[in-house]
Design a protein around this motif. Structure first.
Motif, PDB file in Angstrom:
ATOM      1  N   ASN A   1      28.562  36.602  83.585  1.00 48.47           N
ATOM      2  CA  ASN A   1      27.402  36.607  82.646  1.00 48.47           C
ATOM      3  C   ASN A   1      26.049  36.509  83.140  1.00 48.47           C
ATOM      4  OD1 ASN A   1      26.379  36.090  79.844  1.00 48.47           O
ATOM      5  ND2 ASN A   1      26.007  33.986  80.284  1.00 48.47           N
ATOM      6  N   GLU A   2      26.026  35.768  84.523  1.00 50.21           N
ATOM      7  CA  GLU A   2      24.445  35.354  84.963  1.00 50.21           C
ATOM      8  C   GLU A   2      23.849  36.744  85.333  1.00 50.21           C
ATOM      9  OE1 GLU A   2      23.872  32.077  87.390  1.00 50.21           O
ATOM     10  OE2 GLU A   2      25.572  31.266  87.111  1.00 50.21           O
ATOM     11  N   SER A   3      24.628  37.705  85.480  1.00 51.03           N
ATOM     12  CA  SER A   3      24.047  39.102  85.876  1.00 51.03           C
ATOM     13  C   SER A   3      23.495  39.686  84.860  1.00 51.03           C
ATOM     14  CB  SER A   3      24.861  39.976  86.748  1.00 51.03           C
ATOM     15  OG  SER A   3      26.201  40.338  86.069  1.00 51.03           O
ATOM     16  N   VAL A   4      23.881  39.304  83.587  1.00 46.40           N
ATOM     17  CA  VAL A   4      23.146  39.947  82.236  1.00 46.40           C
ATOM     18  C   VAL A   4      22.131  39.003  81.752  1.00 46.40           C
ATOM     19  CG1 VAL A   4      23.966  40.782  80.087  1.00 46.40           C
ATOM     20  CG2 VAL A   4      25.478  40.954  81.795  1.00 46.40           C
ATOM     21  N   ILE A   5      22.494  37.763  81.477  1.00 44.73           N
ATOM     22  CA  ILE A   5      21.702  36.754  80.849  1.00 44.73           C
ATOM     23  C   ILE A   5      21.551  35.524  81.812  1.00 44.73           C
ATOM     24  CG2 ILE A   5      21.160  35.263  78.913  1.00 44.73           C
ATOM     25  CD1 ILE A   5      22.898  37.277  77.114  1.00 44.73           C
ATOM     26  N   GLY A   6      20.340  35.339  82.287  1.00 45.64           N
ATOM     27  CA  GLY A   6      20.043  34.055  83.219  1.00 45.64           C
ATOM     28  C   GLY A   6      19.528  32.926  82.564  1.00 45.64           C
ATOM     29  N   VAL A   7      19.659  31.867  83.074  1.00 45.31           N
ATOM     30  CA  VAL A   7      19.124  30.517  82.387  1.00 45.31           C
ATOM     31  C   VAL A   7      18.423  29.767  83.276  1.00 45.31           C
ATOM     32  CG1 VAL A   7      21.410  29.581  82.491  1.00 45.31           C
ATOM     33  CG2 VAL A   7      19.629  28.701  80.815  1.00 45.31           C
ATOM     34  N   VAL A   8      17.290  29.268  82.913  1.00 42.35           N
ATOM     35  CA  VAL A   8      16.624  28.062  83.544  1.00 42.35           C
ATOM     36  C   VAL A   8      16.814  26.741  82.648  1.00 42.35           C
ATOM     37  CG1 VAL A   8      14.583  27.283  84.878  1.00 42.35           C
ATOM     38  CG2 VAL A   8      15.258  29.841  84.410  1.00 42.35           C
ATOM     39  N   PHE A   9      17.496  25.780  83.275  1.00 46.34           N
ATOM     40  CA  PHE A   9      17.823  24.623  82.702  1.00 46.34           C
ATOM     41  C   PHE A   9      16.919  23.509  82.521  1.00 46.34           C
ATOM     42  CE2 PHE A   9      21.965  26.546  84.036  1.00 46.34           C
ATOM     43  CZ  PHE A   9      22.787  26.121  83.084  1.00 46.34           C
ATOM     44  N   GLN A  10      16.453  22.962  81.654  1.00 48.96           N
ATOM     45  CA  GLN A  10      15.692  21.870  81.429  1.00 48.96           C
ATOM     46  C   GLN A  10      15.465  20.977  82.679  1.00 48.96           C
ATOM     47  OE1 GLN A  10      15.907  19.706  77.826  1.00 48.96           O
ATOM     48  NE2 GLN A  10      14.216  18.357  78.158  1.00 48.96           N
ATOM     49  N   ASN A  11      16.633  20.551  83.254  1.00 48.16           N
ATOM     50  CA  ASN A  11      16.424  19.640  84.422  1.00 48.16           C
ATOM     51  C   ASN A  11      16.621  20.759  85.831  1.00 48.16           C
ATOM     52  OD1 ASN A  11      19.360  20.410  84.127  1.00 48.16           O
ATOM     53  ND2 ASN A  11      19.999  18.218  84.255  1.00 48.16           N
ATOM     54  N   PHE A  12      16.716  21.845  85.729  1.00 48.21           N
ATOM     55  CA  PHE A  12      16.513  22.750  86.821  1.00 48.21           C
ATOM     56  C   PHE A  12      18.069  22.964  87.377  1.00 48.21           C
ATOM     57  CE2 PHE A  12      12.381  20.750  87.326  1.00 48.21           C
ATOM     58  CZ  PHE A  12      11.667  21.376  86.426  1.00 48.21           C
ATOM     59  N   GLN A  13      18.631  21.796  87.395  1.00 49.16           N
ATOM     60  CA  GLN A  13      20.282  21.996  87.866  1.00 49.16           C
ATOM     61  C   GLN A  13      20.277  22.524  89.374  1.00 49.16           C
ATOM     62  OE1 GLN A  13      23.236  22.979  85.308  1.00 49.16           O
ATOM     63  NE2 GLN A  13      22.432  21.489  83.542  1.00 49.16           N
TER      64      GLN A  13
ATOM     65  N   VAL B   1      11.793  27.477  91.594  1.00 45.81           N
ATOM     66  CA  VAL B   1      13.021  27.759  92.468  1.00 45.81           C
ATOM     67  C   VAL B   1      14.025  28.043  91.528  1.00 45.81           C
ATOM     68  CG1 VAL B   1      14.827  26.947  94.221  1.00 45.81           C
ATOM     69  CG2 VAL B   1      12.516  26.228  94.456  1.00 45.81           C
ATOM     70  N   ALA B   2      14.197  27.138  90.480  1.00 47.13           N
ATOM     71  CA  ALA B   2      15.339  27.604  89.454  1.00 47.13           C
ATOM     72  C   ALA B   2      15.232  29.019  89.095  1.00 47.13           C
ATOM     73  CB  ALA B   2      15.288  26.401  88.270  1.00 47.13           C
ATOM     74  N   ILE B   3      13.842  29.431  88.620  1.00 46.25           N
ATOM     75  CA  ILE B   3      13.652  30.690  88.080  1.00 46.25           C
ATOM     76  C   ILE B   3      14.000  31.754  89.172  1.00 46.25           C
ATOM     77  CG2 ILE B   3      11.561  32.234  87.465  1.00 46.25           C
ATOM     78  CD1 ILE B   3      10.363  29.514  86.083  1.00 46.25           C
ATOM     79  N   ALA B   4      13.668  31.335  90.439  1.00 42.77           N
ATOM     80  CA  ALA B   4      13.917  32.577  91.466  1.00 42.77           C
ATOM     81  C   ALA B   4      15.509  32.645  91.403  1.00 42.77           C
ATOM     82  CB  ALA B   4      13.379  32.077  92.692  1.00 42.77           C
ATOM     83  N   ARG B   5      16.094  31.605  91.300  1.00 42.66           N
ATOM     84  CA  ARG B   5      17.811  31.577  91.355  1.00 42.66           C
ATOM     85  C   ARG B   5      18.037  32.514  90.262  1.00 42.66           C
ATOM     86  NH1 ARG B   5      20.978  26.061  90.888  1.00 42.66           N
ATOM     87  NH2 ARG B   5      20.109  26.401  88.909  1.00 42.66           N
ATOM     88  N   ALA B   6      17.546  32.226  89.113  1.00 47.39           N
ATOM     89  CA  ALA B   6      17.906  33.139  87.928  1.00 47.39           C
ATOM     90  C   ALA B   6      17.729  34.513  88.069  1.00 47.39           C
ATOM     91  CB  ALA B   6      17.297  32.564  86.680  1.00 47.39           C
ATOM     92  N   LEU B   7      16.630  34.875  88.582  1.00 47.52           N
ATOM     93  CA  LEU B   7      15.889  36.194  88.895  1.00 47.52           C
ATOM     94  C   LEU B   7      16.894  36.709  90.093  1.00 47.52           C
ATOM     95  CD1 LEU B   7      12.219  35.978  88.618  1.00 47.52           C
ATOM     96  CD2 LEU B   7      13.722  37.098  86.941  1.00 47.52           C
TER      97      LEU B   7
END
Length: 213
Positions: free
Chosen positions: A73-85, A143-149
């Motif tokens: 799923n992460e290759s279709v819909i990425g997510v940036v969590f509130q606490n970044f994780q 960094v969390a955004i980069a990880r999702a992208l």
């Protein structure tokens, strides 16, 4: 384009989302706003596959898609969590390359090259060897955004992207989201901050608590 048809989500005898129809066009930003308890985060969790819906269907570019059962799923819909994780024991670069090498089966060299490009794009080019605790909240979020992208998603979702940050950083987040929009990224943003939500949105979904049982 992401389409939701007749999406319903219940917890016990409580209906949180009731037969929702929604379309998010390619390259646009949808802001989801509403009071606490109205179902904003639940809806985002359904879209990202963290919750299973009770009724309805999802479509990506007209093709049926189930975010809950799709293991990549992460290759279709990425997510940036509130606490970044972010993983605290991994460096910034390792946080970003972990999923592409394990899920997308990218080579270590390709994953690192792509990660470095994303870090440069997000003004973190010299932070690859640092650990999350060495970064500010705003840097951790990037960094969390980069990880999702790095997973090359069709859609990027954010859960309350300004809530864990100093209010002065709100404009930086706006700029970042609008910059990704200019690059053609489709984005869904859950926010309690109405001004922020309005500033970034092409379209807004206002949700209200459902009183039905």
């Amino acid at each position: 384009m992401l389409t939701l048809k007749n999406i319903t989500k219940r917890f016990g005898d409580r209906t949180i989302i009731d037969q929702l129809d929604l379309t998010v066009k390619d390259g646009e930003v949808l802001s989801i706003v509403g009071p606490s308890g109205a179902g904003k985060t639940t809806l985002l969790r359904c879209i990202t596959g963290l919750e299973k819906v009770d009724e309805g269907e999802f479509l990506i570019d007209g093709q049926p898609f189930d975010p809950y059962t799709n293991r990549t799923n992460e290759s279709v819909i990425g997510v940036v969590f509130q606490n970044f994780q972010l993983f605290p024991h991994l460096t910034v670069l390792q946080n970003i390359t972990l999923a592409p090498t394990m899920v997308l089966k990218e080579s270590e060299a390709d994953a690192q090259a792509n990660a470095q490009k994303l870090l440069e794009r997000l003004d973190l080019g010299d932070h690859g060897d640092q650990y999350p605790y060495q970064l500010s909240g705003g840097q951790q979020q990037r960094v969390a955004i980069a990880r999702a992208l790095a997973m090359k998603p069709n859609v990027l979702c954010y859960d309350e992207p300004t809530s864990a940050l100093d209010p002065n950083l709100r404009q930086e987040v706006e700029k970042l989201i609008l910059g990704l929009k200019a690059d053609g990224m489709t984005q869904i943003v859950v926010s309690h901050d109405l001004t922020f939500a309005e500033n970034i949105a092409d379209d807004m979904l206002r949700v209200e608590p459902n009183q039905s049982k």
